[in-house]
Write a protein that holds these residues in place. Sequence first.
Motif, PDB file in Angstrom:
ATOM      1  N   ALA A 193     -21.333 -16.351  -2.567  1.00 54.13           N
ATOM      2  CA  ALA A 193     -22.434 -15.959  -1.856  1.00 54.13           C
ATOM      3  C   ALA A 193     -22.616 -16.827  -0.559  1.00 54.13           C
ATOM      4  CB  ALA A 193     -23.752 -16.551  -2.680  1.00 54.13           C
ATOM      5  N   ALA A 194     -22.002 -17.958  -0.702  1.00 49.47           N
ATOM      6  CA  ALA A 194     -22.023 -18.702   0.594  1.00 49.47           C
ATOM      7  C   ALA A 194     -20.901 -18.010   1.521  1.00 49.47           C
ATOM      8  CB  ALA A 194     -21.402 -20.111   0.378  1.00 49.47           C
ATOM      9  N   GLY A 198     -24.910 -14.059   5.831  1.00 45.53           N
ATOM     10  CA  GLY A 198     -24.913 -13.755   7.268  1.00 45.53           C
ATOM     11  C   GLY A 198     -24.056 -12.707   7.735  1.00 45.53           C
ATOM     12  N   VAL A 199     -23.248 -12.172   6.721  1.00 46.50           N
ATOM     13  CA  VAL A 199     -22.239 -11.168   6.907  1.00 46.50           C
ATOM     14  C   VAL A 199     -23.094  -9.873   6.746  1.00 46.50           C
ATOM     15  CG1 VAL A 199     -19.984 -10.083   6.590  1.00 46.50           C
ATOM     16  CG2 VAL A 199     -20.203 -12.762   6.387  1.00 46.50           C
ATOM     17  N   PRO A 200     -23.099  -8.928   7.763  1.00 46.10           N
ATOM     18  CA  PRO A 200     -23.670  -7.350   7.446  1.00 46.10           C
ATOM     19  C   PRO A 200     -22.910  -6.660   6.442  1.00 46.10           C
ATOM     20  CG  PRO A 200     -22.925  -7.706   9.476  1.00 46.10           C
ATOM     21  CD  PRO A 200     -22.714  -8.934   8.930  1.00 46.10           C
ATOM     22  N   ASP A 201     -23.481  -5.811   5.594  1.00 49.53           N
ATOM     23  CA  ASP A 201     -22.794  -4.863   4.669  1.00 49.53           C
ATOM     24  C   ASP A 201     -22.475  -3.564   5.405  1.00 49.53           C
ATOM     25  OD1 ASP A 201     -25.194  -3.690   5.368  1.00 49.53           O
ATOM     26  OD2 ASP A 201     -25.899  -3.816   3.248  1.00 49.53           O
ATOM     27  N   LYS A 207     -28.278  -9.764   3.932  1.00 48.79           N
ATOM     28  CA  LYS A 207     -28.980 -10.319   2.847  1.00 48.79           C
ATOM     29  C   LYS A 207     -29.501 -11.554   3.228  1.00 48.79           C
ATOM     30  CE  LYS A 207     -28.420 -11.282  -2.109  1.00 48.79           C
ATOM     31  NZ  LYS A 207     -27.565 -11.299  -3.419  1.00 48.79           N
ATOM     32  N   VAL A 208     -30.756 -11.518   2.915  1.00 49.19           N
ATOM     33  CA  VAL A 208     -31.676 -13.152   3.208  1.00 49.19           C
ATOM     34  C   VAL A 208     -31.792 -13.675   1.762  1.00 49.19           C
ATOM     35  CG1 VAL A 208     -33.679 -14.102   4.384  1.00 49.19           C
ATOM     36  CG2 VAL A 208     -32.553 -12.049   5.193  1.00 49.19           C
ATOM     37  N   THR A 209     -31.538 -15.138   1.635  1.00 43.20           N
ATOM     38  CA  THR A 209     -31.667 -15.820   0.398  1.00 43.20           C
ATOM     39  C   THR A 209     -32.643 -17.085   0.630  1.00 43.20           C
ATOM     40  OG1 THR A 209     -29.741 -17.177   0.837  1.00 43.20           O
ATOM     41  CG2 THR A 209     -29.575 -15.161  -0.646  1.00 43.20           C
ATOM     42  N   ARG A 210     -32.870 -17.869  -0.310  1.00 48.05           N
ATOM     43  CA  ARG A 210     -33.704 -18.800  -0.308  1.00 48.05           C
ATOM     44  C   ARG A 210     -32.969 -20.031   0.645  1.00 48.05           C
ATOM     45  NH1 ARG A 210     -36.435 -20.555  -5.475  1.00 48.05           N
ATOM     46  NH2 ARG A 210     -37.430 -21.992  -4.203  1.00 48.05           N
TER      47      ARG A 210
END
Length: 282
Positions: A193-194, A198-201, A207-210
Amino acid sequence: AASRRAKMAAVVERVVAAAPAGYTALAVKFGERQRSPHYLLVKEHQVREGAGTTHPPRRTLFVLNVPPYCSPDSLSRLFARCGQVQSVDICEKPALGEKKEKLTSKFFNCKTVTGFQVAYVVFRKPAGVQAAKALSQEGPLLISTESHPVKTGISKWIASYAASVVDREELKAEVDAYMQDYDKKIVEEEAKAAKEEGVPDEEGWVKVTRKGRKPGLPRTEAANLRVLEREKQKRARKELLNFYAWQHRETKREHIAQLRKKFEEDKQRIALMRAQRKFRPY
């Protein structure tokens, strides 16, 4: 003795005749002293073409009426005389699809078998299936031997009870191994996930996470207790105010009466002020 053999032959003929269409009845015994044999119903396992299965056609023998105390090893030794046995799979009921992954845990998700089951015996060569069906012409086959006994009756109950006693050291080792695998999996997922943060698909979405600029703060036990206390006080006040429906109606009626009384008093005060006014040009 001759009359007994004649009676047994008559019983075998009746059982074979009563077998479902396509099945062959095999007489087996679980001990030399057993008088009445047990009958296994076997036939060649057939599946639709193109259907994925772990039980290949023409090499798989489908067995019905398998007792719960009959293990895969017992069936493998029984049909070994027909050819080399590749695998034996015992199921609670006929499988419709792929073979489910077997659970490796000794202590968790262990289901006790209480009834008769079905089995899939896979041979190395197709000739093994035909040879197994031809065993019906022989006498009762002996499953339990002195070298490989099959436990039944009281001996099986004693063994089942002994197996039900949990060894703490083995249980602790299994739990520790499971938690190590789980922690390793979590670390791998967090690293993935790290890496993808910030990498677009392919469609350009990110994808925005907490774990952004303002990550959510984890609640502590004290914060949870404060929230629960506030909710409890709010619920108590609401219950006291609206304990009965008629009390709620009376409260509204009294509030409206007070508003009307205040309105009349204001009207009288305004009329008195108007009457006391005088014309004073100088």
